[in-house]
Design a protein around this motif. Sequence first.
Motif, short mmCIF file in Angstrom:
data_model
loop_
_atom_site.label_atom_id
_atom_site.label_comp_id
_atom_site.label_asym_id
_atom_site.label_seq_id
_atom_site.Cartn_x
_atom_site.Cartn_y
_atom_site.Cartn_z
N LEU A 163 40.89 -3.34 36.36
CA LEU A 163 40.79 -2.53 35.14
C LEU A 163 39.35 -2.52 34.65
O LEU A 163 38.74 -3.57 34.46
CB LEU A 163 41.70 -3.10 34.05
N SER A 164 38.81 -1.35 34.45
CA SER A 164 37.44 -1.22 33.94
C SER A 164 37.43 -1.43 32.43
O SER A 164 38.47 -1.38 31.77
CB SER A 164 36.89 0.17 34.26
N ASP A 165 36.23 -1.63 31.89
CA ASP A 165 36.11 -1.78 30.44
C ASP A 165 36.61 -0.52 29.73
O ASP A 165 37.25 -0.61 28.69
CB ASP A 165 34.66 -2.06 30.05
N ALA A 166 36.32 0.64 30.31
CA ALA A 166 36.76 1.90 29.70
C ALA A 166 38.29 1.97 29.68
O ALA A 166 38.90 2.38 28.69
CB ALA A 166 36.18 3.08 30.46
N GLU A 167 38.93 1.57 30.79
CA GLU A 167 40.40 1.58 30.85
C GLU A 167 40.98 0.59 29.85
O GLU A 167 41.95 0.90 29.15
CB GLU A 167 40.88 1.24 32.25
N LEU A 168 40.39 -0.59 29.79
CA LEU A 168 40.90 -1.62 28.88
C LEU A 168 40.81 -1.18 27.42
O LEU A 168 41.68 -1.50 26.62
CB LEU A 168 40.15 -2.94 29.07
N SER A 169 39.77 -0.43 27.09
CA SER A 169 39.59 -0.02 25.70
C SER A 169 40.59 1.05 25.27
O SER A 169 40.78 1.27 24.08
CB SER A 169 38.16 0.47 25.46
N THR A 170 41.24 1.71 26.23
CA THR A 170 42.19 2.76 25.87
C THR A 170 43.65 2.36 26.10
O THR A 170 44.55 3.13 25.78
CB THR A 170 41.91 4.04 26.70
N LEU A 171 43.87 1.17 26.64
CA LEU A 171 45.25 0.74 26.91
C LEU A 171 45.95 0.31 25.64
O LEU A 171 45.41 -0.47 24.85
CB LEU A 171 45.26 -0.44 27.89
N LEU A 230 50.93 -2.99 33.58
CA LEU A 230 49.92 -3.31 34.59
C LEU A 230 49.84 -4.80 34.93
O LEU A 230 49.43 -5.16 36.02
CB LEU A 230 48.55 -2.83 34.12
N LYS A 241 51.18 -0.01 28.00
CA LYS A 241 50.50 0.26 29.27
C LYS A 241 49.99 -1.04 29.90
O LYS A 241 50.06 -1.21 31.10
CB LYS A 241 49.35 1.24 29.06
#
Length: 142
Positions: free
Chosen positions: A37-45, A53, A49
């Motif tokens: 999980l990228s930082d960008a993905e983590l910030s929107t989860l 994961l 969700k």
Amino acid sequence: MIGMDILQPVVALAAWTMVMWLWLYVTRIPAMNKAKLSDAELSTLNQGKLDALLPPHVQWKAYNYNHLHEAPTVFYAVAIVLAIVGQGDGLNAWLAWAYVALRVIHSLVQATVNKVMVRFAVFMLSSLVLIALIVQAALALF
């Protein structure tokens, strides 16, 4: 000091909360890395969700850490009130230690096997102990 014995279980439960915090990160960070999980993905989860994961046994620690910030906050307040009014020793200190022991057991059940009915039974017992402490505080104050 008279009535201050109850502060020991207060500090013990606070310390246990930090143990669960550490356990949460020791298990969750490797799981998030494994999920790539990228930082960008983590910030929107959102939580749902993230739950999808990460494996449940990883999430159990996080759930328990959150639980240690719910009912135990009432315990902290009542225990401190009992200490302030000089009623934090004897039976009240024993009740406080019982509450802490039950919350630790609850944590261990939730973080390892997560048997909901066992966890619920321990939670119910801890709630009854907390109610007893609230009654003791009410008797001391009113």
